[in-house]
Design an enzyme around this catalytic site. Structure first.
Site, short mmCIF file in Angstrom:
data_model
loop_
_atom_site.label_atom_id
_atom_site.label_comp_id
_atom_site.label_asym_id
_atom_site.label_seq_id
_atom_site.Cartn_x
_atom_site.Cartn_y
_atom_site.Cartn_z
N CYS A 2 0.78 -1.15 0.02
CA CYS A 2 -0.07 0.03 0.01
C CYS A 2 0.71 1.38 0.04
CB CYS A 2 -0.86 0.09 1.28
SG CYS A 2 -1.80 -1.54 1.52
N ARG A 27 1.38 1.48 -6.18
CA ARG A 27 1.40 0.63 -5.04
C ARG A 27 0.44 -0.20 -4.65
NH1 ARG A 27 6.45 2.08 -2.37
NH2 ARG A 27 5.91 0.87 -0.56
N TRP A 74 -3.49 -1.89 -1.42
CA TRP A 74 -3.54 -3.29 -1.96
C TRP A 74 -4.05 -4.31 -0.96
CZ3 TRP A 74 -0.81 -7.99 -1.70
CH2 TRP A 74 -0.85 -8.79 -2.75
N ASN A 98 1.13 0.10 5.72
CA ASN A 98 1.52 -0.53 4.64
C ASN A 98 2.15 -1.62 5.52
OD1 ASN A 98 2.80 -1.69 2.42
ND2 ASN A 98 4.37 -0.33 2.37
N GLY A 99 1.63 -2.92 4.80
CA GLY A 99 2.45 -4.20 5.39
C GLY A 99 1.44 -5.19 6.13
N GLU A 479 8.84 -14.16 -19.69
CA GLU A 479 8.56 -12.74 -19.46
C GLU A 479 7.16 -12.55 -20.12
OE1 GLU A 479 8.90 -10.20 -18.06
OE2 GLU A 479 8.66 -8.50 -19.56
N LYS A 483 3.84 -11.34 -18.88
CA LYS A 483 3.32 -9.97 -19.24
C LYS A 483 1.77 -10.08 -19.84
CE LYS A 483 5.57 -7.92 -18.27
NZ LYS A 483 6.77 -7.30 -17.55
N GLU A 486 -0.69 -10.75 -16.94
CA GLU A 486 -0.68 -9.55 -16.22
C GLU A 486 -1.88 -8.45 -16.90
OE1 GLU A 486 2.91 -8.08 -13.77
OE2 GLU A 486 3.38 -8.56 -15.80
N HIS A 502 7.38 -33.24 -23.09
CA HIS A 502 7.31 -34.31 -21.95
C HIS A 502 5.94 -33.75 -21.25
CE1 HIS A 502 11.31 -35.78 -22.45
NE2 HIS A 502 11.83 -34.41 -22.59
N LYS A 602 2.61 -2.57 -8.01
CA LYS A 602 3.73 -2.24 -8.53
C LYS A 602 4.63 -2.96 -7.48
CE LYS A 602 6.72 -0.30 -11.86
NZ LYS A 602 6.52 -1.53 -12.64
C1 F6R Z 1 5.86 -7.98 -13.85
C2 F6R Z 1 6.33 -7.27 -12.77
C3 F6R Z 1 6.79 -7.93 -11.47
C4 F6R Z 1 7.80 -7.52 -11.04
C5 F6R Z 1 8.05 -8.22 -9.65
C6 F6R Z 1 9.34 -7.57 -8.90
O1 F6R Z 1 5.63 -7.11 -15.00
O2 F6R Z 1 6.48 -6.00 -12.82
O3 F6R Z 1 6.70 -9.51 -11.67
O4 F6R Z 1 8.98 -7.59 -11.73
O5 F6R Z 1 7.11 -7.54 -8.76
O6 F6R Z 1 9.31 -6.37 -8.47
P1 F6R Z 1 10.78 -5.38 -8.35
O7 F6R Z 1 11.35 -5.47 -9.78
O8 F6R Z 1 10.33 -3.94 -7.97
O9 F6R Z 1 11.33 -6.10 -7.32
#
Ligand code: F6R
Length: 607
Positions: A2, A27, A74, A98-99, A479, A483, A486, A502, A602
Site C-alpha cells: 500500500c 503501489r 492493495w 502498509n504491511g 517474460e 506480461k 498480467e 514431456h 507495482k
Molecule cells: C511484472 C512485474 C513484476 C515485478 C516483480 C518484482 O511485470 O512487474 O513481476 O517484476 O514484482 O518487482 P521489483 O523489480 O520491484 O522487485
C-alpha cells in the site's frame, strides 16, 4: 505494497495528500482514503477502487485541516471495500498502514476482551484499537504509539494522527519503507521519496524498527527501546513534476517506446565510449575470485536474472544458482562464504527480495544489487549497486526496467569474463558492439507493430497460450507469458521448447496458440523441430525470429515476425521487447486496464 503519506503543517492538507497518493497509486489501487484533523477532531473520507473515486467523494464532501494522513490500498486482510479502506481508527486516533501485522488475531482477541470495539476485518485496525486503549488509559500519544509498536509482529510502515493534537504525527517502520520529509514549517511522511518529491527533496529514511514523532518544525527519531535514534537527511534526486503519458494512450505504451533511450542511457554508464570497454564502478570484492553467484529476484526481475545467468555462465564461466526470492530465503542453501549474492529489483523494496538479500548477507555473501530506485531500502543495504537508468516506471507491468536490468547484467557478464580471463579483448569488442547496436535495433522494432497486431488478433481470441524458447530465450518466453497474463488476463504458460514433448504437448490444438522466441543460431534447429512437432498437431505458431530464421519458420508458422538482425548475445533483449509489445497489443484488443491491471500492485512490500 500500500502507499502511505502524512503531512503536518500550515497548508490545506487534503490536496497535498491527494497529490502524493497519485504518485503512490502504483503501489495499490483497491481503495483510498484520507483523514485530517478538523478543529481537533478526526474526519475522514474513503472510497473503494481507484483514487479517482476518492477524488469524487472529496469534491462532494470537502475535507479541511492542515494535518492529515492518506492511504492507497492493495488488499491483504479484508476485502477491498470502502469499509476496509484506510485510514482506520477511533475518535482518538487515525492510522494508515502498509504491511501485515502477523499477530493481529491474537492482539485483536486481547483488545476485544479489554472492551475495544472493532469495526473492520483488517489487521491494521488492531494498531488503532491498541493505541486507542492506551490513550484511554492515560498515556500520551507518543507513549501509546511506542507501547503498541513493541507488541507488533510482522511488517509495517505506519502513520498516525491524534484527536486534540493538531501539530503531531507519528510514523514507524519495520520491514516496510517509510521516508520522513523535511519542509519549511511542514513535515511529511511517505512510503517513498517519489511521493514526496513535489513537496520536499530533503528526506530521511527511518531505519528498520525506528519510529519518529513529527511536528511541523521537525522530527525526533527513536528506536524500539525509546532511545533517540540517529538519522541522516539526504537530498532526493527524483523529479518533482508530474509524470505524464506524453501523448501515448497508456504509460505502458510510453514506457515501451522508451526502451531505446533507457538501454542507451544504462549502457552509457557502463561502457567507456573511448575504449569501448565495460567499466564497472569500483567493487568491494574481486570478480576474479568469486567462487559462485546466487542470483535472486521476483517476477520479471527474476526472468531478467535468468537471462543474466546464461550470459554469466557462458561468457564468464562462473556457476550461477538462481531461485525466486520467496523460495531462496526459506530454502537455506549451503553457501560457501565469500560468494556473491546478485539481487535484481526495479523498486528496491520488494519484501521477498529484500529478505533474501538479508539472508544472503547472513550467509557471508557479498551483495550486489541491480536497482532502478537509487533511494530504495535495498540500495541502502547492498555492498554495491549497479543502477538501471530507466527513470520512474509507472505502468504496473514492468517493461523498460526489464531491458535496463538486462543491459546491466550483460555488462556485468562481460566484466566478470574479463576479470576471470574467459573473455579476451577481441571478444569483449564484439559483445560491446552488440550492446551498443541495441538502441538502434530496438527503435526499429516499432516498425513491426502491424505484424505484432496481426499476431495479437490470434492471441486475443485464445483462452490459453503457450510460450516457448530455448537457452537464453526460455526466460524471454517466461517474460512474454507473464506480461500476457498480467495485462490481458489470458492464461499463458512458458516452457523450455525441449520440455514441450514431456507433457504440455497434450494441450496443443487449434485453440492454443504457440508463441515462440526463436532466433537463428546454435539452438535454432532444435527449437524449429519442437515447433514443427506442435504444428503437426494442429498448433498455430506465432514466431519471433530474425532474417536468417525467417525462411524456415515461414513454412510452418502462421505468423512470422522478423526482428532486426542482431548478435546472439544481445538477441534476448530485442526479443523481450517484442513479446512485451505483443502483450500490449492483446490487452488493447481485450480492453483491459493496461496500466493498472486488476489485483496487482507495482511494489510488493509484503511476503
Ligand atoms: C511484472 C512485474 C513484476 C515485478 C516483480 C518484482 O511485470 O512487474 O513481476 O517484476 O514484482 O518487482 P521489483 O523489480 O520491484 O522487485
Amino acid at each position: 505494497m500500500c502507499g502511505i503519506v502524512g503531512v503536518v503543517g500550515l497548508r490545506d492538507a487534503t490536496p497535498l495528500l491527494f497529490g502524493a497518493l497519485r504518485r503512490l497509486e502504483y503501489r495499490g489501487y483497491d481503495s483510498a482514503g484520507i483523514a485530517t484533523l478538523v478543529n481537533g477532531h478526526i474526519e475522514r473520507r474513503r472510497a473503494e477502487g481507484k483514487l479517482d473515486n476518492l477524488g469524487i467523494v472529496l469534491e462532494r464532501f470537502a475535507l479541511p485541516g492542515v494535518t492529515g494522513i492518506g492511504h492507497t490500498r492493495w488488499a491483504t486482510h479484508g476485502a477491498p471495500t470502502e469499509g476496509n479502506a484506510h485510514p482506520h481508527g477511533t475518535e482518538r486516533v487515525s492510522v494508515v498502514h502498509n504491511g501485515i501485522i502477523e499477530n493481529h488475531a491474537e492482539l485483536r482477541a486481547e483488545l476485544e476482551q479489554a472492551g475495544q470495539n472493532f469495526t473492520t476485518e483488517t489487521d491494521t485496525e488492531t494498531v488503532a484499537q491498541m493505541v486507542d486503549l492506551h490513550l484511554k488509559q492515560g498515556m500520551t500519544p507518543s507513549q501509546a504509539a511506542h507501547a503498541c509498536l513493541k507488541r507488533l509482529h510482522g511488517a509495517y510502515a505506519l502513520a498516525m494522527i491524534f484527536a486534540g493534537h493538531p501539530e503531531l504525527m507519528i510514523g514507524a517502520r519495520h520491514g516496510a519503507p517509510l521516508a520522513v520529509g523535511f519542509g519549511e514549517d511542514e513535515m511529511f511522511l511517505g512510503s517513498d521519496s517519489l511521493a514526496l518529491a513535489p513537496l520536499t527533496r530533503r528526506i530521511a529514511y527511518l531505519r528498520d524498527g525506528d519510529w519518529a514523532v513529527l511536528s511541523r518544525h521537525g522530527a525526533e527519531f527513536f528506536d524500539l527501546d525509546g532511545t533517540p535514534a540517529p538519522f541522516e537527511i539526504k537530498t532526493s534526486a527524483l523529479p518533482g513534476g508530474a509524470i505524464g503519458k506524453d501523448g501515448y494512450r497508456h504509460y505502458m505504451e510510453k514506457e515501451l517506446h522508451e526502451h531505446p533511450l533507457v538501454i542507451g542511457q544504462t549502457l552509457q554508464r557502463m561502457i567507456d565510449p573511448a575504449t569501448r570497454r565495460v567499466v564497472l564502478p569500483e567493487l568491494p570484492f574481486d570478480l576474479a575470485t568469486i567462487p559462485r553467484i546466487t542470483m535472486t529476484a521476483c517476477g520479471s526481475a527474476f526472468y531478467a536474472g535468468l537471462i543474466g545467468r546464461s550470459w554469466l555462465e557462458s561468457e564468464a564461466r562462473i556457476p550461477v544458482d538462481a531461485d525466486v526470492a520467496s523460495e531462496l530465503r526459506y530454502r537455506e542453501p549451503p553457501l560457501a562464504r565469500g560468494g556473491l549474492g546478485l539481487l535484481i529489483s526495479q523498486s528496491g523494496e520488494t519484501a521477498d527480495t529484500l529478505a533474501a538479500l538479508r539472508s544472503l548477507r547472513e550467509a557471508g555473501q557479498h551483495v550486489l544489487s541491480v536497482l532502478n530506485v537509487a533511494e530504495s531500502t535495498m540500495a541502502r543495504e547492498s555492498d554495491i549497486v549497479l543502477d538501471t537508468i530507466a527513470g520512474p516506471e509507472i505502468c504496473v507491468a514492468s517493461t523498460k526496467a526489464f531491458t535496463a536490468q538486462l543491459s546491466v547484467l550483460a555488462c556485468l557478464a562481460i566484466a566478470t569474463g574479463r576479470a576471470r580471463g574467459t573473455i579476451d579483448e577481441a571478444r569483449e569488442e564484439i559483445l560491446v558492439q552488440a550492446l551498443l547496436d541495441l538502441p538502434g535495433r530496438a527503435a526499429e522494432l516499432f516498425g513491426l507493430a502491424p505484424m505484432i497486431q496481426q499476431a495479437a488478433q490470434i492471441v486475443a481470441e485464445a483462452r490459453d497460450v503457450l510460450y516457448l524458447g530455448r537457452g537464453s530465450h526460455f526466460p524471454v518466453a517466461l517474460e512474454g507469458a507473464l506480461k500476457l497474463k498480467e495485462i490481458s488476463y489470458i492464461h499463458a504458460e512458458a516452457y523450455a521448447a525441449g520440455e514441450m514433448k514431456h507433457g504440455p504437448i497434450a494441450l496443443i490444438d487449434r485453440n492454443v496458440p504457440i508463441v515462440a522466441s526463436a532466433p537463428s543460431g546454435r539452438l535454432f534447429d532444435k527449437t524449429a523441430s519442437n515447433l514443427q512437432e506442435a504444428q503437426a498437431r494442429g498448433g498455430r505458431l506465432l514466431v519471433f525470429t530474425d532474417p536468417d530464421g525467417a525462411a524456415r519458420m515461414e513454412r510452418i508458422a502462421e505468423c512470422t515476425i522478423v526482428l532486426p538482425e542482431t548478435h546472439a548475445f544481445a538477441a534476448p533483449i530485442l526479443h523481450s521487447i517484442a513479446v512485451q509489445m505483443l502483450a500490449y497489443e492483446v490487452a488493447l484488443l481485450k480492453g483491459t486496464d493496461v496500466d493498472q491491471p486488476r489485483n496487482l500492485a507495482k511494489s510488493v512490500t509484503v511476503e
